[in-house]
Design an enzyme around this catalytic site. Structure first.
Site, mmCIF file in Angstrom:
data_model
loop_
_atom_site.group_PDB
_atom_site.id
_atom_site.type_symbol
_atom_site.label_atom_id
_atom_site.label_comp_id
_atom_site.label_asym_id
_atom_site.label_seq_id
_atom_site.Cartn_x
_atom_site.Cartn_y
_atom_site.Cartn_z
ATOM 1 N N THR A 4 -4.234 4.989 7.359
ATOM 2 C CA THR A 4 -3.183 4.673 6.387
ATOM 3 C C THR A 4 -2.197 5.833 6.231
ATOM 4 O OG1 THR A 4 -4.722 3.258 5.207
ATOM 5 C CG2 THR A 4 -2.833 4.046 3.958
ATOM 6 N N CYS A 43 -3.648 7.520 -1.526
ATOM 7 C CA CYS A 43 -4.895 7.619 -2.295
ATOM 8 C C CYS A 43 -6.085 8.087 -1.475
ATOM 9 C CB CYS A 43 -5.273 6.272 -2.879
ATOM 10 S SG CYS A 43 -3.880 5.297 -3.407
ATOM 11 N N HIS A 85 -12.998 5.185 -3.156
ATOM 12 C CA HIS A 85 -11.910 4.355 -2.636
ATOM 13 C C HIS A 85 -12.092 2.887 -3.037
ATOM 14 C CE1 HIS A 85 -8.211 4.447 -0.552
ATOM 15 N NE2 HIS A 85 -8.557 3.561 0.356
ATOM 16 N N CYS A 114 0.877 -1.175 0.000
ATOM 17 C CA CYS A 114 0.000 0.000 0.000
ATOM 18 C C CYS A 114 0.913 1.225 0.000
ATOM 19 C CB CYS A 114 -0.874 -0.018 1.255
ATOM 20 S SG CYS A 114 -1.695 1.555 1.571
ATOM 21 N N TYR A 142 -9.203 0.387 -5.301
ATOM 22 C CA TYR A 142 -8.654 -0.948 -5.068
ATOM 23 C C TYR A 142 -8.508 -1.755 -6.362
ATOM 24 C CZ TYR A 142 -8.709 -0.616 0.030
ATOM 25 O OH TYR A 142 -8.433 -0.273 1.323
ATOM 26 N N GLU A 145 -6.488 -5.942 4.253
ATOM 27 C CA GLU A 145 -7.027 -4.672 3.787
ATOM 28 C C GLU A 145 -7.942 -4.874 2.581
ATOM 29 O OE1 GLU A 145 -4.662 -1.682 1.908
ATOM 30 O OE2 GLU A 145 -5.440 -0.177 3.268
ATOM 31 N N CYS A 193 -4.806 -0.358 -7.208
ATOM 32 C CA CYS A 193 -3.650 -0.691 -6.356
ATOM 33 C C CYS A 193 -3.517 -2.187 -6.158
ATOM 34 C CB CYS A 193 -3.727 0.046 -5.022
ATOM 35 S SG CYS A 193 -4.851 -0.633 -3.805
ATOM 36 N N GLU A 195 -0.216 1.712 9.201
ATOM 37 C CA GLU A 195 -1.449 2.322 9.694
ATOM 38 C C GLU A 195 -1.246 2.689 11.162
ATOM 39 O OE1 GLU A 195 -1.581 -0.640 8.019
ATOM 40 O OE2 GLU A 195 -2.308 0.242 6.158
HETATM 41 FE FE1 SF4 Z 1 -3.303 1.913 -0.044
HETATM 42 FE FE2 SF4 Z 1 -4.661 0.989 -2.146
HETATM 43 FE FE3 SF4 Z 1 -5.869 2.583 -0.322
HETATM 44 FE FE4 SF4 Z 1 -3.997 3.512 -2.055
HETATM 45 S S1 SF4 Z 1 -6.038 2.681 -2.567
HETATM 46 S S2 SF4 Z 1 -4.162 3.974 0.120
HETATM 47 S S3 SF4 Z 1 -2.592 1.805 -2.141
HETATM 48 S S4 SF4 Z 1 -5.053 0.492 -0.020
HETATM 49 FE FE FE Z 2 -6.998 1.334 1.979
#
Ligand code: SF4
Ligand code: FE
Length: 485
Positions: free
Chosen positions: A192, A104, A294, A100, A298, A448, A301, A259
């Site tokens: 995060t 984001c 968000h 991660c 995902y 996560e 990422c 985190e």
């Molecule tokens: Fe982390 Fe993915 Fe959330 Fe970005 S979108 S903060 S990489 S978990």
């Molecule tokens: Fe996240």
């Protein structure tokens, strides 16, 4: 200055007096603490790449407010193309860091605050939209990292917000109102990248009802504000980062996510930092739009980290000498199919995006929730297949110290040798597999995937709401020739 270098970023963090704790001790020098460095390195990588011509298109954007070149992680999406670039940027960063990369949350929050504050002002004549824009322009121009904080501890999920059944602070709330601002008390869980950010934005954890005005509060604060304490979460195998050397056994010695339980103990928030204050009916909009954005993230990422998982699995198959076996090829193809499905959902939910009243673009919420619900399942299967391919040695290989030992190193080198590769390189890849499946990276790639951006049930609720079953019944009635009285 609209783009910082990674050096300037580290210098800017060093100037802040932050209150960070790990294993019962205050981290006096967060810049040099080995536990925090891999997390910061992810963010440094984003700063560095934004300045490289080959990544300029994905990692930077033009601010619609100032015309300045800014980091895309601080951008308001102005088009479907922006939404697609976001997903592509996230896949790229997942591939680069194998973890991660932590920047984001604010991007998705900003794109939820923008339309929500616009609509609150429209209804109440408040000034939140301009306030939020002013804050965002500062973040863009100073290239700041902002941690986004949504999740309240909640205590018993059966207890109502603010009821006398349990400690009221289990939901963040206003405990005092003053002419120049409010005092808030509470905590936000698993925030995060908080330990490496400049600012924090807090928002309500869920939709609110009349009577819950004190809990309908959103604001920003610098992370070195007195009264803010960050308690770093333990991760599986985390203290390997504090060993000397912290290299092979870590699996991914350069990058990692972090985190923190972030406590705000009676902290004053000035009026000019507040973006929602008691307008209960807008808390739900803010949360749904952030969660939708968000959940789309995902798809980017996790597919990027998935590429690293597939790469590690292919490499260890080669080093184990099993690469040509048909069942191994089949597993790699299956991993790829699952991973690309995640990416498809990320791209599709952006491609079907829509324009808000405020003018920014929001992802399709149904598709974004389907994206995230798939993320709660596929990475587990992808990692299961990687473990299958890697073999049990992934979790039983001797340590780096044994490999380097004058007495037993020769045995490790002799008996861990791979197909066309020495023991050290084979162990390196096995440790990367372990890190992705069970170590610090597994926080981002596995658990996560389940709970980040909301647990599976939260996605099912939105999918149930957005599924449009009435329209689908009509389709069926039409084809079946049903004529109801
Ligand atoms: Fe982390 Fe993915 Fe959330 Fe970005 S979108 S903060 S990489 S978990
Ligand atoms: Fe996240």
């Amino acid at each position: 200055m609209a783009l910082m270098t990674s050096k300037q970023y580290v210098e800017s963090l060093a100037k802040m007096k932050r209150n960070i704790w790990f294993q019962g001790k205050k981290i006096e020098d967060p810049i040099h603490h080995p536990l925090l460095i891999p997390s910061r390195k992810c963010l440094e990588e984003i700063y560095d790449m934004a300045l490289m011509p080959e990544y300029e298109d994905l990692l930077t954007a033009t601010s619609q407010f100032t015309g300045h070149k800014i980091n895309r992680f601080n951008h308001i999406y102005n088009s479907i193309e922006d939404l697609n670039k976001k997903t592509k940027m996230q896949r790229l960063m997942g591939q680069r860091t194998g973890s991660c990369f932590q920047r984001c949350v604010i991007m998705d929050m900003a794109n939820a605050f923008y339309p929500t504050t616009y609509e609150i002002d429209e209804k109440y004549g408040t000034e939140y939209f301009d306030r939020f824009k002013k804050f965002l322009i500062k973040c863009q121009d100073e290239d700041l990292i902002v941690a986004g904080a949504l999740t309240d501890p909640k205590g018993s999920r059966g207890a109502k917000i603010g009821s006398d059944e349990q400690d009221k602070d289990l939901y963040m709330r206003v405990v005092e109102r003053r002419p120049d601002g409010v005092v808030v008390n509470g905590a936000k869980c698993h925030i995060t990248g908080a330990t490496n950010a400049h600012e924090i934005v807090c928002l309500p954890t869920q939709a609110m009802r009349p009577g819950q005005e004190d809990y309908a509060i959103a604001f920003h604060l610098p992370l070195d504000t007195p009264g803010i304490t960050m308690i770093v979460g333990r991760q599986s195998c985390d203290t390997r980062k504090m060993e000397d050397p912290a290299n092979i056994d870590v699996g991914n010695a350069t990058f990692g996510g972090i985190e923190a339980l972030t406590v705000l103990d009676h902290v004053f928030v000035p009026n000019e930092n507040i973006f929602l204050n008691g307008e209960v009916e807008f808390a739900g909009m803010l949360v749904d739009l952030f969660a939708g954005g968000h959940r789309n993230s995902y798809g980017g990422c996790k597919s990027g980290v998935g590429d690293v998982v597939i790469g590690a699995a292919s490499l260890i198959a080669q080093y184990n000498g099993t690469e040509k076996a048909s069942h191994i090829k089949d597993k790699l193809v299956e991993m790829t199919q699952l991973n690309e499905q995640l990416y498809c959902c990320g791209i599709a939910s952006g491609a079907e995006g829509w324009k808000t009243k405020a003018g920014n673009y929001m992802v399709d919420l149904l598709l974004a929730n389907v994206c995230k619900l798939n993320v709660t399942r596929y990475p587990y299967e992808i990692v299961r297949l990687m473990e299958d391919i890697a073999g049990g040695i992934m979790v039983t290989a001797p340590s780096e110290a044994d490999l380097r030992s004058e007495e037993v190193g020769k045995y490790v080198e002799k008996y861990l040798v791979g197909c066309g590769v020495d023991a050290e390189n084979r162990i390196r890849v096995l440790r990367l597999c372990e890190n992705l499946a069970l170590g610090t990276a597994a926080v981002g790639y596995r658990t996560e995937s389940m709970h980040g951006a909301g647990s599976p049930q939260a996605q099912k609720i939105i999918i149930g709401r957005q599924g449009n079953f009435e329209m689908k019944k009509e389709l069926a009635k039409h084809l079946a020739g049903v004529k109801e009285a």
